[in-house]
Design an enzyme around this catalytic site. Structure first.
Site, PDB file in Angstrom:
ATOM      1  N   THR A 235     -25.739  -9.242  12.385  1.00 12.06           N
ATOM      2  CA  THR A 235     -26.640  -8.883  11.279  1.00 12.06           C
ATOM      3  C   THR A 235     -25.854  -8.217  10.155  1.00 12.06           C
ATOM      4  O   THR A 235     -25.081  -7.288  10.392  1.00 12.06           O
ATOM      5  CB  THR A 235     -27.753  -7.940  11.790  1.00 12.06           C
ATOM      6  OG1 THR A 235     -28.448  -8.623  12.843  1.00 12.06           O
ATOM      7  CG2 THR A 235     -28.738  -7.576  10.678  1.00 12.06           C
TER       8      THR A 235
ATOM      9  N   SER B  41     -11.074  -4.801   0.957  1.00  9.93           N
ATOM     10  CA  SER B  41     -11.831  -3.740   1.629  1.00  9.93           C
ATOM     11  C   SER B  41     -12.481  -2.878   0.547  1.00  9.93           C
ATOM     12  O   SER B  41     -11.787  -2.366  -0.337  1.00  9.93           O
ATOM     13  CB  SER B  41     -10.867  -2.866   2.449  1.00  9.93           C
ATOM     14  OG  SER B  41     -11.338  -2.678   3.747  1.00  9.93           O
TER      15      SER B  41
ATOM     16  N   CYS C  37      -3.423   5.083   7.749  1.00 15.60           N
ATOM     17  CA  CYS C  37      -3.709   4.598   9.091  1.00 15.60           C
ATOM     18  C   CYS C  37      -2.655   5.058  10.081  1.00 15.60           C
ATOM     19  O   CYS C  37      -2.875   5.039  11.269  1.00 15.60           O
ATOM     20  CB  CYS C  37      -3.775   3.074   9.089  1.00 15.60           C
ATOM     21  SG  CYS C  37      -4.653   2.440   7.679  1.00 15.60           S
TER      22      CYS C  37
ATOM     23  N   ASN D 198       0.802  -1.221   0.000  1.00 14.08           N
ATOM     24  CA  ASN D 198       0.000   0.000   0.000  1.00 14.08           C
ATOM     25  C   ASN D 198       0.835   1.271   0.000  1.00 14.08           C
ATOM     26  O   ASN D 198       0.335   2.331  -0.352  1.00 14.08           O
ATOM     27  CB  ASN D 198      -0.938   0.010   1.212  1.00 14.08           C
ATOM     28  CG  ASN D 198      -0.239  -0.316   2.501  1.00 14.08           C
ATOM     29  OD1 ASN D 198       0.357  -1.393   2.642  1.00 14.08           O
ATOM     30  ND2 ASN D 198      -0.280   0.575   3.460  1.00 14.08           N
TER      31      ASN D 198
HETATM   32  C1  LIG Z   1      -2.902  -3.312   2.324  1.00 18.20           C
HETATM   33  C2  LIG Z   1      -3.973  -2.932   3.283  1.00 18.20           C
HETATM   34  N1  LIG Z   1      -4.457  -3.859   4.123  1.00 18.20           N
HETATM   35  C3  LIG Z   1      -5.424  -3.567   5.003  1.00 18.20           C
HETATM   36  C4  LIG Z   1      -5.946  -2.308   5.099  1.00 18.20           C
HETATM   37  C5  LIG Z   1      -7.014  -2.047   6.117  1.00 18.20           C
HETATM   38  O1  LIG Z   1      -8.226  -1.754   5.493  1.00 18.20           O
HETATM   39  P1  LIG Z   1      -9.461  -1.219   6.362  1.00 18.20           P
HETATM   40  O2  LIG Z   1      -8.951  -0.005   7.110  1.00 18.20           O
HETATM   41  O3  LIG Z   1     -10.493  -0.880   5.361  1.00 18.20           O
HETATM   42  O4  LIG Z   1      -9.858  -2.294   7.285  1.00 18.20           O
HETATM   43  C6  LIG Z   1      -5.472  -1.296   4.249  1.00 18.20           C
HETATM   44  C7  LIG Z   1      -5.957   0.090   4.373  1.00 18.20           C
HETATM   45  O5  LIG Z   1      -5.195   1.049   4.260  1.00 18.20           O
HETATM   46  C8  LIG Z   1      -4.456  -1.619   3.314  1.00 18.20           C
HETATM   47  O6  LIG Z   1      -3.960  -0.711   2.473  1.00 18.20           O
END
Ligand SMILES: Cc1ncc(COP(=O)(O)O)c(C=O)c1O
Length: 399
Positions: free
Chosen positions: A246, A208, A336, A160
């Site tokens: 749910t 996601s 994040c 990412n």
């Molecule tokens: C490679 C990867 N894995 C997992 C996630 C986590 O996704 P979510 O925050 O939608 O749970 C992300 C989000 O940035 C990501 O880029």
């Protein structure tokens, strides 16, 4: 896609706007079609049918049976479920005497990395396989790490932060030969890479929806039939007893449609993103010649939508704040970890120094961006760089 009123949004790896056609399909499930899919009367059964439809859409893109798709609240939950589920299943099978063993890569998202670290505090042996300077893992190193106690190998499909694509099919073949299940976090690959689970050879795969123009708060875990997994969320027996609670019908409907649309547009989207990133990189290099690219520009080894660079001598966070004032949204690493003073573990893993890691910026393009926006973004970066460098010169001269 415009950001704010006049700005330029270059953070599609963090999240994407929801496709307006997807929003339209979701809306009735917030309003008149609000039924609980577990109810036997018609309103409930309409919701059930909508979920079944979305499951078929997801399964078609993954090339699997709809019964192998488990809906979750997003990739964080899917990653947790894959790792914890594999560890717990192994423990149930082998009793308490031996320690289960996990193999992951050094550049996993925190959803995998932190889950693995937490499991390591709880009696799981953990091997974290390093990556090379481009951010790629060597399948031979995974092969060397596997032991009789290995209960799961988890290596992401594409990173990412850097966009580097991992040799997941090769790693999965090695794991399978040794009888070890393989999970991949494929979040950044949706709409850009082939997600066929059989071609990848994986046993579990996380997605996601908000990364591919779907809504936030919904994701899935593909689980190949026969995979040893202990389900983690118990309740009303939803998802065939695999994930109680749910179902969020509107979000699931949105994800199914968004994934299908992203897959239908894939070739076009890849070409669009590649043109934009090529221009961004070319302009950045000629305007700021000391810029260094992280990862790889080999089109076969990197996602086409991500450009990750070191701007020497400029703090990433400072650059981002200046860019924000100029109407540009980008990221210093993964979204994040924004606000987290720690340098990116991914940028450090490819051999950059802490200083370089702190001077890293990630641009990620998407559907609504244009070539003109790339030029405008580079002009803004150059202006911000000049401002930041002038300011730091003033500060060091004064102090
Ligand atoms: C490679 C990867 N894995 C997992 C996630 C986590 O996704 P979510 O925050 O939608 O749970 C992300 C989000 O940035 C990501 O880029």
């Amino acid at each position: 896609m415009t950001y704010g009123r006049e700005g330029i949004y270059l953070d599609h790896a963090a999240t994407t706007p929801v496709d307006p056609g997807v929003v339209e399909l979701m809306l009735p499930f917030f309003a008149e079609q609000f039924g609980n899919p577990s109810s036997i009367y018609q309103l409930g059964q309409e919701a059930r049918a909508a979920i079944d439809g979305a499951r078929r859409q997801c399964a078609a893109v993954l090339g699997c049976s709809p019964s192998e798709v488990v809906f979750t609240s997003g990739a964080t939950e899917s990653d947790n479920l894959a790792l914890r589920g594999a560890v717990d299943a192994w423990r149930r099978e082998h009793g308490g005497e031996r320690r289960p063993h996990l193999v992951i890569s050094a550049i996993e998202h925190h959803a995998v990395l932190d889950t693995a670290m937490t499991l390591a505090e709880d009696g799981v042996d953990l091997d974290i396989v390093p990556v090379d300077a481009s951010g790629r893992i060597d399948p031979a190193e995974v092969a060397a790490a596997i032991r009789p106690e290995t209960c799961l190998v988890s290596v992401m499909l594409a990173n990412n932060e850097l966009g580097t694509i991992q040799p997941v099919a090769e790693i999965a073949a090695i794991a399978s030969e040794r009888g070890v299940p393989m999970h991949t976090d494929a979040v950044q690959g949706a709409g850009l890479l082939d997600l066929s689970v059989n071609r990848l050879g994986v046993d579990m795969l996380s997605l996601s929806a908000h990364k591919f123009y779907g809504p936030k708060g919904v994701g899935l875990l593909y689980v190949r039939k026969g995979t040893r997994i202990a389900w983690q969320q118990h309740g009303g027996g939803q998802e065939s007893g695999r994930r109680g609670g749910t179902e969020s019908v509107p979000l699931i409907v949105g994800m199914g449609e968004a994934l299908q649309r992203a897959e239908n547009l894939r070739d076009q989207y890849v070409a669009h993103c590649r043109t934009l990133v090529d221009r961004l990189w070319e302009q950045l290099r000629s305007n700021l010649p000391d810029t260094v690219r992280n990862g790889t520009d080999d089109p076969g080894l990197a996602l086409p939508n991500i450009l990750n660079v070191v701007l020497p001598g400029i703090q990433g966070e400072t650059m981002l704040l200046n860019l924000d004032l100029l109407g540009i949204a980008a990221s210093a690493g993964s979204a994040c970890t924004t606000g987290n003073a720690e340098p990116s573990h991914v940028v450090l893993a490819i051999g950059r120094t802490e200083q370089e890691a702190r001077s890293t910026i990630r641009f990620s393009v998407g559907r609504g961006n244009s070539l003109d926006e790339m030029d405008a973004a580079v002009a803004a970066v150059a202006e911000a760089a000049e401002r930041v460098r002038a300011l730091s010169g003033t500060v060091s001269a004064a102090g």
